[in-house]
Design a protein around this motif. Sequence first.
Motif, PDB file in Angstrom:
ATOM      1  N   PHE A 139      33.279  32.020  15.906  1.00  0.00           N
ATOM      2  CA  PHE A 139      33.587  33.134  16.797  1.00  0.00           C
ATOM      3  C   PHE A 139      34.310  32.624  18.037  1.00  0.00           C
ATOM      4  O   PHE A 139      34.042  31.526  18.521  1.00  0.00           O
ATOM      5  N   VAL A 140      35.219  33.461  18.534  1.00  0.00           N
ATOM      6  CA  VAL A 140      35.964  33.100  19.736  1.00  0.00           C
ATOM      7  C   VAL A 140      35.367  33.819  20.940  1.00  0.00           C
ATOM      8  O   VAL A 140      34.717  34.851  20.794  1.00  0.00           O
ATOM      9  N   SER A 141      35.587  33.268  22.117  1.00  0.00           N
ATOM     10  CA  SER A 141      35.284  34.011  23.341  1.00  0.00           C
ATOM     11  C   SER A 141      36.156  35.259  23.314  1.00  0.00           C
ATOM     12  O   SER A 141      37.337  35.199  22.956  1.00  0.00           O
ATOM     13  N   CYS A 142      35.578  36.391  23.702  1.00  0.00           N
ATOM     14  CA  CYS A 142      36.247  37.662  23.411  1.00  0.00           C
ATOM     15  C   CYS A 142      37.574  37.841  24.155  1.00  0.00           C
ATOM     16  O   CYS A 142      38.556  38.310  23.569  1.00  0.00           O
ATOM     17  N   THR A 143      37.619  37.479  25.430  1.00  0.00           N
ATOM     18  CA  THR A 143      38.870  37.687  26.162  1.00  0.00           C
ATOM     19  C   THR A 143      39.977  36.745  25.662  1.00  0.00           C
ATOM     20  O   THR A 143      41.076  37.214  25.348  1.00  0.00           O
ATOM     21  N   PRO A 144      39.724  35.444  25.534  1.00  0.00           N
ATOM     22  CA  PRO A 144      40.761  34.578  24.959  1.00  0.00           C
ATOM     23  C   PRO A 144      41.173  35.009  23.544  1.00  0.00           C
ATOM     24  O   PRO A 144      42.357  34.973  23.199  1.00  0.00           O
ATOM     25  N   GLY A 145      40.191  35.417  22.751  1.00  0.00           N
ATOM     26  CA  GLY A 145      40.531  35.891  21.410  1.00  0.00           C
ATOM     27  C   GLY A 145      41.422  37.121  21.480  1.00  0.00           C
ATOM     28  O   GLY A 145      42.389  37.246  20.706  1.00  0.00           O
ATOM     29  N   GLY A 146      41.129  38.011  22.408  1.00  0.00           N
ATOM     30  CA  GLY A 146      41.953  39.201  22.583  1.00  0.00           C
ATOM     31  C   GLY A 146      43.370  38.849  23.027  1.00  0.00           C
ATOM     32  O   GLY A 146      44.352  39.471  22.602  1.00  0.00           O
TER      33      GLY A 146
END
Lengths: 282, 282
Positions: A139-146
């Motif tokens: 899983f990625v950190s949500c903001t960087p993934g976004g």
Amino acid sequence: MSQARIMDGTALARRIVEETAEKAADLTARTGTAPCLATVLVGEDPASVTYVRMKQNRCRKAGIESRHVALPAGTTTGELVGTLRELSADPGVHGILLQHPMGPHIDERAAFEAITPEKDVDGVTFASFATMSFGLPGFVSCTPGGIMRLLDEYGVDPAGRRAVVVGRSAILGKPAGMLLLARDATVTYCHSRTADLSAAVREADIVVAAVGRARLIRGQDIKPGAVVVDAGYNAGNVGDVDFDSAVERASLITPVPGGVGPMTIATLLEQTVDAAARQLGV
Amino acid sequence: MSQARIMDGTALARRIVEETAEKAADLTARTGTAPCLATVLVGEDPASVTYVRMKQNRCRKAGIESRHVALPAGTTTGELVGTLRELSADPGVHGILLQHPMGPHIDERAAFEAITPEKDVDGVTFASFATMSFGLPGFVSCTPGGIMRLLDEYGVDPAGRRAVVVGRSAILGKPAGMLLLARDATVTYCHSRTADLSAAVREADIVVAAVGRARLIRGQDIKPGAVVVDAGYNAGNVGDVDFDSAVERASLITPVPGGVGPMTIATLLEQTVDAAARQLGV
């Protein structure tokens, strides 16, 4: 020079949430179990209460159950760790969101590490940071993934390009740089101790502003034609980039609000459904 | 322009090993238990056999016991993971070194993650990478840790300076950059996909070459007065930096051999004794 094209995070996030809702409905139909996100909040900080409620509402609309665990402000690190371990072991919970900051009396790192990586849909554990950094599944950190999804949506291939990340926080700047590096960008991390920020930013084909200082980055610092991603969100709905001057130089730019912001929750929801699918063996 | 001063890794490593031997003797006297490093080798690759033997010899000279576990070439990932979990749980073992590469049939990441972070004196686990990245207490990857010690020894403060790391491997380039970032350098990662390596390196106040390509970096790419750290070690005792031309431009430079190389084992020994001290409660 013509104005930059706007990267519309609101529209992309809406599409991701719609797709996520379809996946959630399909998963629920096939397994009899709806994806479930546990939200954990320590204390009653008004902003945190609002954030958690917003995430719960979004979950509901996407067909994701949420289970809220409200802990009193005086909760110790040990008690919080115990709660997170229980949720990590609970087969009825597929993803765990620990709202932060949690207050100075909590050892945040100990709390994060009590979340099993299989349910770390917010991408806050050591394991998630490492898998992001090494380009491994996880899983990625949500903001960087976004941010990466926005770049993909607008056809920006980071490979071989110079990316400058301004900010080095554990859940935003550092993982954003690592995700760009995994996609073969030449990545520079800038921060409060950087001697000549303007000079560094001027080298960038891709700028990610993630520092939390209103309008720190001005149009004059943007290389003409660069892609500008503003992950800042400061008082007065203002980003880390001075939009009005940067839009005249960039080729693509995210607005604030409506750029990176909506992508964060969309990524959280998407990862929750992915986690549920994996745990339910679908 | 005058020639660069040489950063003498051999001399510094010798001093660290002497200090480590004193600490090991003190620990043994106080607790009745000598620090113990488990070395694990899969197969009989001649270079790996030599490396492990060298590490064992160095341990012995420093008063560190070593326990060697030789596994046959056909060992499965599951068997290796089992062995590493046993060593992780064994109170008689304070540090674990898994010699790598281990061959294509082994899932190296699964193997590394079977090492408990408390005994990860080679700094290969996700947890160690994350603690290095976030500036938290923990074990460092030995070569990057050795590089930081060399910089400290020669009075190089990375804060506010531009550091360029060439290479992005999981145990060398990536952690070296993260350690420099934790010390407030402005860090750029370059690699095989970097469009203009020379231009990027020319910006650097500190260059860390960690890519494994003989003499890739030439003197003409070195900013006059820069600090040059060569972590490369290629056929014919040649580093990643063309020493003869770089020494004319740099202010400080590591030779190959005798620069970074000796620091790696010194860091391993030091971290083994630190791990033992912590586990023995001293």
